[in-house]
Design a protein around this motif. Structure first.
Motif, PDB file in Angstrom:
ATOM      1  N   GLU A  47      -2.318   0.303  -8.066  1.00  0.00           N
ATOM      2  CA  GLU A  47      -3.709   0.500  -8.488  1.00  0.00           C
ATOM      3  C   GLU A  47      -4.519   1.128  -7.363  1.00  0.00           C
ATOM      4  OE1 GLU A  47      -5.507  -3.024  -9.950  1.00  0.00           O
ATOM      5  OE2 GLU A  47      -3.993  -3.370 -11.498  1.00  0.00           O
ATOM      6  N   GLN A  48      -5.348   2.115  -7.714  1.00  0.00           N
ATOM      7  CA  GLN A  48      -6.156   2.800  -6.705  1.00  0.00           C
ATOM      8  C   GLN A  48      -7.165   1.851  -6.088  1.00  0.00           C
ATOM      9  OE1 GLN A  48      -7.837   6.741  -7.561  1.00  0.00           O
ATOM     10  NE2 GLN A  48      -9.792   6.049  -6.722  1.00  0.00           N
ATOM     11  N   VAL A  49      -7.225   1.864  -4.739  1.00  0.00           N
ATOM     12  CA  VAL A  49      -8.237   1.079  -4.041  1.00  0.00           C
ATOM     13  C   VAL A  49      -9.212   1.991  -3.288  1.00  0.00           C
ATOM     14  CG1 VAL A  49      -6.972  -1.087  -3.865  1.00  0.00           C
ATOM     15  CG2 VAL A  49      -6.572   0.697  -2.160  1.00  0.00           C
ATOM     16  N   PHE A  50      -8.753   3.191  -2.897  1.00  0.00           N
ATOM     17  CA  PHE A  50      -9.630   4.161  -2.246  1.00  0.00           C
ATOM     18  C   PHE A  50      -9.186   5.575  -2.588  1.00  0.00           C
ATOM     19  CE2 PHE A  50      -9.931   0.570   0.781  1.00  0.00           C
ATOM     20  CZ  PHE A  50     -11.310   0.406   0.817  1.00  0.00           C
ATOM     21  N   SER A  51     -10.150   6.468  -2.590  1.00  0.00           N
ATOM     22  CA  SER A  51      -9.882   7.893  -2.693  1.00  0.00           C
ATOM     23  C   SER A  51     -10.722   8.595  -1.638  1.00  0.00           C
ATOM     24  CB  SER A  51     -10.238   8.423  -4.090  1.00  0.00           C
ATOM     25  OG  SER A  51     -10.148   9.839  -4.136  1.00  0.00           O
ATOM     26  N   VAL A  52     -10.093   9.466  -0.859  1.00  0.00           N
ATOM     27  CA  VAL A  52     -10.790  10.171   0.218  1.00  0.00           C
ATOM     28  C   VAL A  52     -10.747  11.667  -0.075  1.00  0.00           C
ATOM     29  CG1 VAL A  52     -10.914  10.625   2.686  1.00  0.00           C
ATOM     30  CG2 VAL A  52     -10.118   8.388   1.875  1.00  0.00           C
ATOM     31  N   VAL A  53     -11.927  12.251  -0.233  1.00  0.00           N
ATOM     32  CA  VAL A  53     -12.039  13.690  -0.463  1.00  0.00           C
ATOM     33  C   VAL A  53     -12.714  14.306   0.759  1.00  0.00           C
ATOM     34  CG1 VAL A  53     -13.110  15.489  -1.866  1.00  0.00           C
ATOM     35  CG2 VAL A  53     -12.111  13.470  -2.966  1.00  0.00           C
ATOM     36  N   ARG A  54     -12.100  15.344   1.303  1.00  0.00           N
ATOM     37  CA  ARG A  54     -12.618  15.987   2.507  1.00  0.00           C
ATOM     38  C   ARG A  54     -13.416  17.246   2.157  1.00  0.00           C
ATOM     39  NH1 ARG A  54      -8.002  18.077   4.479  1.00  0.00           N
ATOM     40  NH2 ARG A  54      -7.001  17.507   2.491  1.00  0.00           N
ATOM     41  N   ASP A  55     -14.297  17.614   3.072  1.00  0.00           N
ATOM     42  CA  ASP A  55     -15.073  18.843   2.934  1.00  0.00           C
ATOM     43  C   ASP A  55     -15.138  19.516   4.298  1.00  0.00           C
ATOM     44  OD1 ASP A  55     -16.779  20.900   2.313  1.00  0.00           O
ATOM     45  OD2 ASP A  55     -18.538  19.653   1.978  1.00  0.00           O
ATOM     46  N   GLY A  56     -14.407  20.607   4.452  1.00  0.00           N
ATOM     47  CA  GLY A  56     -14.422  21.336   5.712  1.00  0.00           C
ATOM     48  C   GLY A  56     -13.590  20.721   6.814  1.00  0.00           C
ATOM     49  N   VAL A 104       0.814  -1.213   0.000  1.00  0.00           N
ATOM     50  CA  VAL A 104       0.000   0.000   0.000  1.00  0.00           C
ATOM     51  C   VAL A 104       0.852   1.269   0.000  1.00  0.00           C
ATOM     52  CG1 VAL A 104      -1.582   1.366   1.431  1.00  0.00           C
ATOM     53  CG2 VAL A 104      -2.029  -1.053   1.026  1.00  0.00           C
ATOM     54  N   SER A 105       0.394   2.259  -0.758  1.00  0.00           N
ATOM     55  CA  SER A 105       0.989   3.586  -0.744  1.00  0.00           C
ATOM     56  C   SER A 105      -0.127   4.614  -0.616  1.00  0.00           C
ATOM     57  CB  SER A 105       1.787   3.850  -2.025  1.00  0.00           C
ATOM     58  OG  SER A 105       2.876   2.958  -2.145  1.00  0.00           O
ATOM     59  N   VAL A 106       0.196   5.733   0.016  1.00  0.00           N
ATOM     60  CA  VAL A 106      -0.757   6.828   0.172  1.00  0.00           C
ATOM     61  C   VAL A 106      -0.179   8.071  -0.494  1.00  0.00           C
ATOM     62  CG1 VAL A 106      -2.059   8.265   1.778  1.00  0.00           C
ATOM     63  CG2 VAL A 106      -1.554   5.877   2.365  1.00  0.00           C
ATOM     64  N   THR A 107      -0.921   8.647  -1.423  1.00  0.00           N
ATOM     65  CA  THR A 107      -0.485   9.865  -2.096  1.00  0.00           C
ATOM     66  C   THR A 107      -1.492  10.979  -1.826  1.00  0.00           C
ATOM     67  OG1 THR A 107      -1.627   9.236  -4.143  1.00  0.00           O
ATOM     68  CG2 THR A 107       0.682   8.599  -3.931  1.00  0.00           C
ATOM     69  N   GLY A 108      -1.053  12.200  -2.077  1.00  0.00           N
ATOM     70  CA  GLY A 108      -1.914  13.357  -1.854  1.00  0.00           C
ATOM     71  C   GLY A 108      -1.538  14.138  -0.617  1.00  0.00           C
ATOM     72  N   LEU A 109      -0.556  13.630   0.140  1.00  0.00           N
ATOM     73  CA  LEU A 109      -0.111  14.319   1.347  1.00  0.00           C
ATOM     74  C   LEU A 109       1.323  14.819   1.227  1.00  0.00           C
ATOM     75  CD1 LEU A 109      -1.691  11.920   4.007  1.00  0.00           C
ATOM     76  CD2 LEU A 109      -2.501  14.192   3.340  1.00  0.00           C
ATOM     77  N   GLU A 110       1.879  14.728   0.018  1.00  0.00           N
ATOM     78  CA  GLU A 110       3.241  15.203  -0.195  1.00  0.00           C
ATOM     79  C   GLU A 110       3.331  16.704   0.089  1.00  0.00           C
ATOM     80  OE1 GLU A 110       2.375  11.717  -2.877  1.00  0.00           O
ATOM     81  OE2 GLU A 110       1.369  13.579  -2.319  1.00  0.00           O
ATOM     82  N   GLY A 111       4.403  17.093   0.758  1.00  0.00           N
ATOM     83  CA  GLY A 111       4.593  18.501   1.093  1.00  0.00           C
ATOM     84  C   GLY A 111       3.819  18.960   2.301  1.00  0.00           C
ATOM     85  N   SER A 112       3.131  18.038   2.976  1.00  0.00           N
ATOM     86  CA  SER A 112       2.290  18.406   4.124  1.00  0.00           C
ATOM     87  C   SER A 112       3.055  18.284   5.440  1.00  0.00           C
ATOM     88  CB  SER A 112       1.054  17.507   4.184  1.00  0.00           C
ATOM     89  OG  SER A 112       0.301  17.605   3.002  1.00  0.00           O
TER      90      SER A 112
END
Length: 316
Positions: free
Chosen positions: A250-259, A197-205
């Motif tokens: 391969e993508q297994v989940f995508s998490v989009v936040r709101d607020g 598993v890898s998690v992307t979208g948090l680079e630079g955070s």
């Protein structure tokens, strides 16, 4: 008989309605279950308003639930999507919440089913079902009120669609005194093998590493889980930018936040899993990863009459 040039035509037969989303309520078990005509399902306990199961149309479970999880209301549920409120973890230095148990009381309170709504189309391409749950200060036990004596109400919504699962929360200060709180959707995602598993979208955070003395660090690359991981990220990107979990590329989940500005990434690994009595099987850490949307790094202050709204949408 007079021949009428514009005779009314016979009325067309009313077509049968397409299959509708279904909602079932088990009063004995305090469970609410919903399903779509295409096969997707979700199960929520009134205890904690905890989502304990979410399956795709093929019946594949998307959430991890400990085999030792207590579903009888005797303790907080290990797995699914518990609701953390009004404190994340414990906060001995925060006077208002210092006496509360770990992760507050929302996950161990009994919620009320407020209602349900569905949407359908002839082709079932956009069918969904939304379930609303409520918790208020009036429904808390006297013991809990003594620990946190503020007047509030919460509406928590769970929406099942063919594309995924959305959970959202609205917290309102109904009293005459301001209060500070934190909130987190403590989501346990089920995966096949943590080592892939890898998690992307948090680079630079920036993030707080709770395993390394709460040191403040910065994420320079993709996240891989190779040991106990407990991090509170404050992403540098907009919440609408997805945090993506992949397995073998391969993508297994995508998490989009709101607020919800923060993201907690947690996996107990070997020693931590062994130390938790309600974590079963002990090697279950190989098949789960918590990616949790919340507002927990700081405190959200609500003045009388103010409301806080936040949510997440998980797709696969």
């Amino acid at each position: 008989m007079v021949d009428r040039p514009n005779k009314p035509t016979a009325l067309a037969t009313t077509p049968g309605l397409p299959p509708q989303p279904q909602v079932n309520i088990s009063h004995d078990a305090g469970r609410v279950s919903a399903s779509l005509p295409t096969g997707e399902t979700v199960d929520i306990l009134l205890y904690g308003a905890t989502v304990i199961s979410w399956k795709d149309r093929a019946g594949n479970e998307k959430l991890w639930l400990s085999e030792a999880a207590k579903l009888d209301g005797s303790k907080a549920i290990r797995g699914g999507i518990p609701i953390v409120f009004p404190v994340f973890g414990q906060a001995p230095d925060h006077a208002a919440t210092s006496k509360l148990p770990q992760h507050g009381f929302a996950r161990t309170s009994r919620w009320e089913l407020l209602g349900k709504s569905t949407s359908e189309s002839a082709g079932m391409s956009d069918s969904s079902v939304k379930l609303d749950f409520g918790l208020s200060s009036a429904s808390l036990s006297d013991d809990v009120k003594a620990l946190w004596p503020y007047t509030f109400s919460i509406i928590y919504s769970v929406t099942l669609s063919q594309e995924g699962l959305a959970t959202s929360i609205v917290i309102t200060n109904d009293g005459e005194e301001a209060f500070e709180s934190q909130v987190l959707l403590h989501t346990y995602l089920r995966i096949e093998d943590i080592t892939t598993v890898s998690v992307t979208g948090l680079e630079g955070s920036a993030y707080i590493d709770k395993v390394d003395g709460a040191k403040l660090k910065s994420q320079s690359s993709t996240i891989s889980i190779t040991q106990e991981t407990d991090r509170v990220y404050t992403p540098s990107t907009d919440p609408s930018q997805p945090v993506v979990i992949t397995s073998n590329g391969e993508q297994v989940f995508s998490v989009v936040r709101d607020g919800l500005r923060d993201v907690v990434v947690w996996n107990p690994w070997t020693d931590k899993a062994m130390s938790m009595p309600d974590f079963e099987p002990k090697d279950g850490y190989k098949n789960m990863l918590c990616v949790e949307a919340g507002s927990v790094r700081d405190w959200t202050k609500l003045e009388p009459g103010e409301a806080f709204e936040g949510g997440q949408t998980i797709s696969y």
